[in-house]
Scaffold this motif. Structure first.
Motif, PDB file in Angstrom:
ATOM      1  N   ARG A 209      -6.613   0.167  -0.385  1.00  0.00           N
ATOM      2  CA  ARG A 209      -5.336  -0.242  -0.974  1.00  0.00           C
ATOM      3  C   ARG A 209      -4.705   0.893  -1.762  1.00  0.00           C
ATOM      4  NH1 ARG A 209      -6.816  -5.873  -3.895  1.00  0.00           N
ATOM      5  NH2 ARG A 209      -8.327  -4.436  -4.834  1.00  0.00           N
ATOM      6  N   SER A 210      -5.542   1.632  -2.505  1.00  0.00           N
ATOM      7  CA  SER A 210      -5.006   2.712  -3.325  1.00  0.00           C
ATOM      8  C   SER A 210      -4.490   3.863  -2.463  1.00  0.00           C
ATOM      9  CB  SER A 210      -6.091   3.225  -4.283  1.00  0.00           C
ATOM     10  OG  SER A 210      -6.481   2.206  -5.184  1.00  0.00           O
ATOM     11  N   ALA A 211      -5.293   4.315  -1.507  1.00  0.00           N
ATOM     12  CA  ALA A 211      -4.866   5.407  -0.636  1.00  0.00           C
ATOM     13  C   ALA A 211      -3.653   5.007   0.188  1.00  0.00           C
ATOM     14  CB  ALA A 211      -6.019   5.820   0.276  1.00  0.00           C
ATOM     15  N   SER A 212      -3.659   3.780   0.683  1.00  0.00           N
ATOM     16  CA  SER A 212      -2.556   3.327   1.523  1.00  0.00           C
ATOM     17  C   SER A 212      -1.262   3.197   0.729  1.00  0.00           C
ATOM     18  CB  SER A 212      -2.907   1.979   2.164  1.00  0.00           C
ATOM     19  OG  SER A 212      -1.925   1.607   3.103  1.00  0.00           O
ATOM     20  N   SER A 213      -1.358   2.772  -0.517  1.00  0.00           N
ATOM     21  CA  SER A 213      -0.154   2.621  -1.338  1.00  0.00           C
ATOM     22  C   SER A 213       0.557   3.956  -1.524  1.00  0.00           C
ATOM     23  CB  SER A 213      -0.516   2.029  -2.702  1.00  0.00           C
ATOM     24  OG  SER A 213      -0.898   0.668  -2.580  1.00  0.00           O
ATOM     25  N   VAL A 214      -0.217   5.033  -1.637  1.00  0.00           N
ATOM     26  CA  VAL A 214       0.393   6.352  -1.791  1.00  0.00           C
ATOM     27  C   VAL A 214       1.160   6.737  -0.544  1.00  0.00           C
ATOM     28  CG1 VAL A 214      -0.074   8.816  -2.100  1.00  0.00           C
ATOM     29  CG2 VAL A 214      -1.355   7.140  -3.444  1.00  0.00           C
ATOM     30  N   ILE A 215       0.535   6.620   0.617  1.00  0.00           N
ATOM     31  CA  ILE A 215       1.213   7.017   1.848  1.00  0.00           C
ATOM     32  C   ILE A 215       2.351   6.061   2.189  1.00  0.00           C
ATOM     33  CG2 ILE A 215      -0.273   5.783   3.491  1.00  0.00           C
ATOM     34  CD1 ILE A 215       1.158   9.356   3.855  1.00  0.00           C
ATOM     35  N   CYS A 216       2.220   4.787   1.808  1.00  0.00           N
ATOM     36  CA  CYS A 216       3.307   3.826   2.034  1.00  0.00           C
ATOM     37  C   CYS A 216       4.543   4.208   1.221  1.00  0.00           C
ATOM     38  CB  CYS A 216       2.861   2.410   1.662  1.00  0.00           C
ATOM     39  SG  CYS A 216       1.823   1.615   2.914  1.00  0.00           S
ATOM     40  N   SER A 217       4.345   4.708   0.003  1.00  0.00           N
ATOM     41  CA  SER A 217       5.470   5.130  -0.828  1.00  0.00           C
ATOM     42  C   SER A 217       6.231   6.266  -0.162  1.00  0.00           C
ATOM     43  CB  SER A 217       4.969   5.582  -2.209  1.00  0.00           C
ATOM     44  OG  SER A 217       4.378   4.499  -2.907  1.00  0.00           O
ATOM     45  N   ILE A 218       5.503   7.116   0.544  1.00  0.00           N
ATOM     46  CA  ILE A 218       6.133   8.271   1.193  1.00  0.00           C
ATOM     47  C   ILE A 218       6.772   7.884   2.517  1.00  0.00           C
ATOM     48  CG2 ILE A 218       5.664  10.517   2.239  1.00  0.00           C
ATOM     49  CD1 ILE A 218       3.425  10.826   0.135  1.00  0.00           C
ATOM     50  N   VAL A 219       6.072   7.108   3.326  1.00  0.00           N
ATOM     51  CA  VAL A 219       6.573   6.755   4.660  1.00  0.00           C
ATOM     52  C   VAL A 219       7.591   5.625   4.605  1.00  0.00           C
ATOM     53  CG1 VAL A 219       5.939   5.907   6.948  1.00  0.00           C
ATOM     54  CG2 VAL A 219       4.452   7.531   5.771  1.00  0.00           C
ATOM     55  N   PHE A 220       7.302   4.573   3.826  1.00  0.00           N
ATOM     56  CA  PHE A 220       8.150   3.383   3.789  1.00  0.00           C
ATOM     57  C   PHE A 220       9.031   3.293   2.548  1.00  0.00           C
ATOM     58  CE2 PHE A 220       4.146   1.834   5.965  1.00  0.00           C
ATOM     59  CZ  PHE A 220       4.640   2.041   7.249  1.00  0.00           C
ATOM     60  N   GLY A 221       8.837   4.209   1.619  1.00  0.00           N
ATOM     61  CA  GLY A 221       9.692   4.204   0.434  1.00  0.00           C
ATOM     62  C   GLY A 221       9.303   3.186  -0.617  1.00  0.00           C
TER      63      GLY A 221
ATOM     64  N   ARG B  44       5.613   0.995  -2.444  1.00  0.00           N
ATOM     65  CA  ARG B  44       4.226   0.584  -2.432  1.00  0.00           C
ATOM     66  C   ARG B  44       4.201  -0.933  -2.325  1.00  0.00           C
ATOM     67  NH1 ARG B  44       2.016  -1.773  -6.632  1.00  0.00           N
ATOM     68  NH2 ARG B  44      -0.039  -1.007  -6.049  1.00  0.00           N
ATOM     69  N   PHE B  45       3.077  -1.461  -1.891  1.00  0.00           N
ATOM     70  CA  PHE B  45       2.932  -2.910  -1.756  1.00  0.00           C
ATOM     71  C   PHE B  45       1.954  -3.422  -2.800  1.00  0.00           C
ATOM     72  CE2 PHE B  45       4.240  -1.279   2.335  1.00  0.00           C
ATOM     73  CZ  PHE B  45       5.226  -2.163   2.728  1.00  0.00           C
ATOM     74  N   ASP B  46       2.250  -4.599  -3.307  1.00  0.00           N
ATOM     75  CA  ASP B  46       1.361  -5.201  -4.288  1.00  0.00           C
ATOM     76  C   ASP B  46      -0.001  -5.443  -3.663  1.00  0.00           C
ATOM     77  OD1 ASP B  46       1.398  -6.720  -7.073  1.00  0.00           O
ATOM     78  OD2 ASP B  46       0.261  -7.955  -5.655  1.00  0.00           O
TER      79      ASP B  46
END
Length: 472
Positions: free
Chosen positions: A125-137, A139-141
Motif C-alpha cells: 500500500r505504501s509503495a503503491s501510493s507513491v507511484i499512484c501519486s505520480i501516475v494517477f495524480g 494517492r488512495f486511502d
C-alpha cells in the motif's frame, strides 16, 4: 498383417527422417551462435527448463528469448524519463510524498500493537501510493476497497508470472490462452488492472488542463495531442495504458518485495538491525522523519540497503532485450532480432565480485574506514540504456521507508532467528519473498536488544520461519 507392418515401418521412417531434418537444420543455422542444447520445433528449449529453479535452468540452457524492443521502446523510454523528471521524481516534492507515506506506514504498524502480522500489503500500500501519486495524480486511502483489490491482483500477477505456468504463458501465449490452468487467472487480473487504468485515463481526459499537467497520464495525453497527425506515432491510447501499467506494476511490486525481503533479513540478523538503529539514533534521532540527504551520512544503513538489493535479487533474469543488428560476441554471431536475457543474478551473485555471495554481509559495501564503498557489479536496476527508469525513486523509497520503520520499532520474530529460512522463492520472472510474520514493537527507550515480544502473541508461523537456512 504384412500391409500393416509395411505401413508402420514407413511411418517410422518418415517420422525419423522428419526428426532428423528438424534437428539437423537448427544445428547448421546455429553454427555461429553461443553453445546450448538443440531447440525443438515450436517448443524451443522449454523441456530443458525445470519446474522449480527456472533461473538455474536458463543458466544451463545459455540462451534467452522473449519480448520485443525497438523504436517503440526508445520513444516511450525517452518520454517517460522526461515526464518523471518534470513530475519531480528524485526531487523534494516527491521526497515529501514518500515521507508522508512513511509516516502513514508507521501509524499502520502501530495499530498491530506489537502482535505478529504479515507485512505484505502494509508495504504494498505504501509503495503503491507513491507511484499512484505520480501516475494517477492521487494517492488512495488504505481502506479504499478498489485500491486494495487492485493491490491483490497486482501481487497475484507478480507471483504467477514467477511460476512455471507464468513462464509457459510468456513463451506460448498464442496457445496458452486457450488451455486450462492457473495461468488463466493472469488474463483476468491483467484485464481488471488495465480496466482500472483506462478508467483513470478517461477521467483525466475529461478534466485535462493543458497548461498544468497533474500526472504522468496528463503528460502522455498532451503528447498524444501533439502527435495526432503522425501516422507512425507511438503515443496512442494502447501504449498509454501499457506504459502506465508498467510504471504502476513495477513501482509497486519491486519496491515492496525488496522491503519485505529486507525486513525478513533483519529478523534473521538482529545484530544488523541493532547497528542500523544506532546509526539512525546518531544521525537522525527520533524527532523528525528521515530525509534523503541523511543517506550520505549513514554509510552502514546505505551498505545494508545495497546488500538487501543484491541478496534479494528480486528480478533475477532482468527484462529481455532484442538486438537491433547482428552482433559479434566472443567469437559468436547473434542475429538481429534475437531476444536476450541479461541475467542479473549472474552478476549479483558472482563470486569473483562478491566473496561468499550466498551469505548476507553488508560489510562488503564498506571500506576499512567504515565508509560506503560502491561496487560496479551491484546493479539491481540493471545498467546502461535499459536501466530502470524509476531507480532514483526506488532508492528514495527504500531508504526512507526502512529507516522510518527502524526509527520507531524493534523488529521481533515469533520464532528464533536461526529457524528463519532466507532461501529465495520463485523460479521465473521474479524472486517472490516468502510469507512470514513479524512483530513491530514500538520503541520505548532503553536497549532494543532487551525488549521482549508480547506474552499474548498468536501461535503459529509461516513457511519462511521453518527449515534450514543455506544463506548463513
Amino acid at each position: 498383417m504384412g500391409g500393416g507392418y509395411v505401413t508402420t515401418l514407413l511411418l517410422l521412417v518418415c517420422i525419423s527422417g522428419l526428426i532428423y531434418l528438424l534437428v539437423r537444420r537448427p544445428r547448421s543455422q546455429r553454427s555461429h551462435l553461443p553453445p546450448g542444447p538443440t531447440p525443438l520445433p515450436f517448443l524451443g528449449n522449454v523441456l530443458q527448463l525445470k519446474v522449480e529453479g527456472m533461473l538455474n535452468s536458463l543458466r544451463e540452457v545459455e540462451q534467452g528469448l522473449l519480448f520485443s524492443n525497438g523504436e517503440r521502446w526508445w520513444q516511450l523510454r525517452r518520454f517517460s524519463l522526461a515526464a518523471l523528471q518534470d513530475l519531480g521524481t528524485g526531487q523534494r516534492s516527491v521526497e515529501k510524498q514518500i515521507q508522508d507515506e512513511a509516516q502513514r506506514l508507521v501509524e499502520e504498524f502501530k495499530k498491530t500493537k506489537g502482535l505478529p502480522f504479515d507485512p505484505t500489503f502494509f508495504l504494498s500500500r505504501s509503495a503503491s501510493s507513491v507511484i499512484c501519486s505520480i501516475v494517477f495524480g492521487q494517492r488512495f486511502d488504505y481502506a479504499d476497497k478498489s485500491f486494495l483489490d487492485l493491490l491483490v491482483k497486482t501481487n497475484q500477477v507478480f507471483v504467477r508470472l514467477s511460476s512455471t505456468w507464468g513462464q509457459l504463458y510468456e513463451r506460448f501465449s498464442w496457445i496458452m490462452r486457450f488451455l486450462p490452468g492457473p495461468h488463466k487467472q493472469i488474463f483476468q487480473d491483467l484485464e481488471d488492472i488495465n480496466s482500472f487504468i483506462l478508467e483513470r485515463i478517461k477521467a483525466n481526459q475529461v478534466s485535462l488542463d493543458r497548461d498544468n499537467p497533474r500526472d504522468f497520464i496528463d503528460c502522455f495525453l498532451l503528447q498524444m495531442e501533439k502527435e495526432i497527425l503522425n501516422p507512425a506515432t507511438e503515443f496512442h491510447l494502447r501504449n498509454l495504458v501499457l506504459t502506465a501499467f508498467n510504471l504502476f506494476f513495477v513501482g509497486t511490486e519491486t519496491v515492496s518485495s525488496t522491503l519485505r525481503y529486507g525486513l525478513l533479513i533483519l529478523l534473521k540478523h538482529p545484530e544488523v538491525e541493532e547497528k542500523m538503529t544506532q546509526e539512525i539514533d546518531r544521525v537522525i534521532g527520533r524527532s523528525r522523519m528521515p530525509a534523503v540527504e541523511d543517506r550520505s551520512r549513514m554509510p552502514y544503513t546505505n551498505a545494508v540497503i545495497h546488500e538487501i538489493q543484491r541478496f534479494s535479487d528480486v528480478i533475477p533474469m532482468n527484462l529481455p532485450h532484442a538486438l537491433t543488428r547482428d552482433t559479434h560476441f566472443r567469437g559468436y554471431t547473434i542475429p538481429k532480432g534475437t531476444e536476450v536475457f541479461p541475467v542479473l543474478s549472474s552478476v549479483l551473485r558472482d563470486p569473483s565480485r562478491f566473496r561468499d555471495p550466498e551469505r548476507f554481509n553488508p560489510m562488503r559495501f564498506l571500506d576499512e574506514q567504515g565508509q560506503f564503498k560502491a561496487n560496479e557489479a551491484s546493479m539491481p536496476f540493471s545498467t546502461g540504456k535499459r536501466s530502470c527508469v524509476g531507480q532514483e525513486l526506488a532508492r528514495m523509497e527504500l531508504f526512507i521507508f526502512l529507516t522510518a520503520i527502524l526509527q520507531n520499532f524493534t523488529l521481533k520474530c515469533p520464532v528464533p532467528p536461526r529457524d528463519i529460512d532466507l532461501r529465495l522463492r520463485g523460479a521465473g520472472f521474479a524472486h517472490v519473498p516468502p510469507c512470514y510474520q513479524l512483530c513491530a514493537v514500538p520503541w520505548g527507550g532503553g536497549s532494543r536488544a532487551q525488549e521482549e515480544l508480547p506474552k499474548d502473541r498468536p501461535q503459529g508461523t509461516a513457511g519462511a520461519m521453518k527449515g534450514p537456512n543455506p544463506a548463513t
